[in-house]
Design an enzyme around this catalytic site. Structure first.
Site, short mmCIF file in Angstrom:
data_model
loop_
_atom_site.label_atom_id
_atom_site.label_comp_id
_atom_site.label_asym_id
_atom_site.label_seq_id
_atom_site.Cartn_x
_atom_site.Cartn_y
_atom_site.Cartn_z
N GLY A 8 0.65 -1.26 -0.06
CA GLY A 8 0.03 -0.24 0.04
C GLY A 8 0.56 1.17 -0.05
O GLY A 8 0.14 2.36 -0.33
N PHE A 11 3.41 2.21 -5.93
CA PHE A 11 2.38 3.61 -6.36
C PHE A 11 0.68 3.56 -6.78
O PHE A 11 0.18 3.84 -5.95
CB PHE A 11 3.13 3.08 -8.28
N ILE A 12 0.64 2.35 -7.39
CA ILE A 12 -1.14 1.89 -6.73
C ILE A 12 -1.19 1.79 -6.07
O ILE A 12 -2.67 2.16 -5.39
CB ILE A 12 -1.24 0.43 -8.01
N GLY A 13 -0.82 1.46 -4.83
CA GLY A 13 -1.30 0.61 -3.64
C GLY A 13 -1.81 1.70 -2.77
O GLY A 13 -2.89 2.10 -1.89
N ILE A 60 5.16 -9.78 3.56
CA ILE A 60 4.44 -10.85 3.58
C ILE A 60 4.94 -12.36 3.81
O ILE A 60 4.70 -13.02 3.13
CB ILE A 60 3.62 -10.71 1.67
N THR A 123 -1.77 -8.41 -14.18
CA THR A 123 -1.33 -8.05 -14.62
C THR A 123 -1.19 -8.71 -16.57
O THR A 123 -1.58 -9.96 -16.13
CB THR A 123 0.11 -7.42 -14.75
N ASP A 124 -1.59 -7.99 -17.43
CA ASP A 124 -1.77 -7.88 -18.87
C ASP A 124 -0.46 -8.65 -19.35
O ASP A 124 -0.76 -9.69 -20.21
CB ASP A 124 -2.22 -7.03 -19.42
N GLU A 125 0.54 -8.97 -18.55
CA GLU A 125 1.91 -8.79 -19.17
C GLU A 125 1.56 -10.42 -19.06
O GLU A 125 2.78 -11.40 -19.52
CB GLU A 125 3.18 -8.60 -18.47
N ALA A 149 6.37 -14.13 -15.51
CA ALA A 149 5.80 -15.29 -15.52
C ALA A 149 6.23 -15.83 -13.82
O ALA A 149 4.82 -16.61 -13.48
CB ALA A 149 7.43 -16.06 -14.89
#
Ligand code: NAD
Length: 335
Positions: A8, A11-13, A60, A123-125, A149
């Site tokens: 969190g 960036f996105i978090g 984590i 992710t789209d990757e 991967a």
């Protein structure tokens, strides 16, 4: 709802935390973040004043710590990860540890303590490159780089915990995010800060690689939607941004930063660089998602943010003998 947000302070978090803390039905938000090189506690500087936010610096990979906080929250949005493709070329084991084993440790705790929703952010990757067409959620995963991967492996582990143990997992796969507060190793902040310094940027190959650019706030709106309305065991592609070649993106950033093509240097492509990602996102749209931010407005906001935050600019490497690893980080093409 008591929400545990891993990663969190990233960036996105951090954008997601800002959003969640405003929601009426969210009682508390707990951020569990190791503050690696990519984590920035200052991303949450305002939110840290809220009595509804608890910040925990920890990994984590620490099973006891994870158990403690998973037990005390009702839902989890899992974003903590090693997220930079170029780093995965020379530190792949860290990606496997954090992204795969870290996810499994969280899932194990979610199973034991009856977590009501586990949103696994991917992710789209993981779909790998597509020269044409779009990936739908049921498509096979064909990641080509260690980062993708490791994310693909974590997606499959997450879904297996739904299938085997009934953990209420939803997986999201978004396209490239952009916006304020991103670590400066990624292409948009790296290019913007270099251009604002009056320095050159490096474009790999002919800049022909295509990415879909989604404002981070749009992705966070979609994540919250999945948190509330997602169906367990389902995967949601989050697209709807703007498709751009890296060259077209560079053109926009040059214009925003008041620079011209003289600031661009072409370099050979990196060792693996997927030509194009593209996703069908009708499933998340059916859930009620519609992107709200335009690229024009979002890029202007992003450039303005970096202009006002020189503390977030990357260090300058004037020494050509700078460590190879660091150079790999500062000459990149993809996010
Ligand atoms: P980021 O690198 O900015 O943030 C990652 C955060 O995770 C950092 O705050 C870091 O300190 C933390 N972290 C790393 N290892 C940890 C550990 N072992 N324990 C606890 N915290 C740890 O990444 P981001 O761009 O915000 O991406 C967040 C998630 O979204 C990732 O899972 C990434 O794969 C995914 N994603 C990102 C994008 C994108 O364009 N940025 C697109 C699609 C999916």
């Amino acid at each position: 709802m008591d929400v545990l947000v891993t990663g969190g302070a990233g960036f996105i978090g951090s954008h997601l935390v800002k959003q969640l803390i405003r929601a009426d039905d969210v009682s508390t938000v707990t951020v569990l973040d190791a503050i690696t090189y990519a984590g920035h506690i200052e991303n949450l500087s305002e939110e840290l004043h809220s009595s509804r936010l608890t910040f925990v610096k920890g990994t984590i990979l620490d099973k006891d710590l994870v158990d403690y906080y998973v037990q005390r929250n009702t839902v989890i949005v899992h974003l903590a990860a090693e997220s930079h493709v170029d780093r995965s070329f020379y530190a792949a084991s860290t990606f496997v540890m954090t992204n795969v084993l870290g996810t499994q440790i969280l899932l194990n705790a979610a199973q034991r303590f009856g977590t009501e929703r586990f949103v696994h952010v991917s992710t789209d990757e993981v779909y790998g490159p597509l020269s044409s067409g779009v990936a739908t959620e049921g498509d096979p995963l064909r990641p080509t780089v260690p980062y993708a991967a490791s994310k693909a492996a974590s997606d499959l582990i997450a879904l297996s915990y739904h299938q085997t143990f009934g953990v209420p997992v939803c997986v999201t796969r978004s396209s490239n995010n952009y916006g304020p507060c991103q670590h400066a190793e990624k292409i948009i902040p790296l290019f913007v800060t270099n251009l604002l310094r009056g320095e050159q940027v490096t474009l790999h190959g002919q800049g022909e690689h295509i990415r879909n650019w989604l404002h981070v706030e749009d992705n966070c709106r979609a994540l919250e939607l999945v948190l509330r309305k997602g169906v367990s065991g389902e995967i949601y592609n989050i697209g709807g941004g703007t498709d751009l070649t890296n060259k077209a993106l560079t053109g926009r950033l040059l214009a925003e930063c008041g620079a011209d093509w003289g600031s661009v240097r072409y370099v050979p492509d990196r060792r693996s660089n997927d030509i194009r990602y593209a996703m069908d996102w009708s499933k998340i749209r059916a859930l009620g998602f519609e992107p709200q931010r335009t690229l024009e407005d979002g890029l202007a906001e992003t450039v303005d943010w970096y202009r006002r935050h020189p503390d977030r600019w990357p260090p300058v490497h004037r020494n050509p003998e700078a460590p190879k690893a660091e150079l790999a980080v500062t000459t990149l093409a993809g996010a």
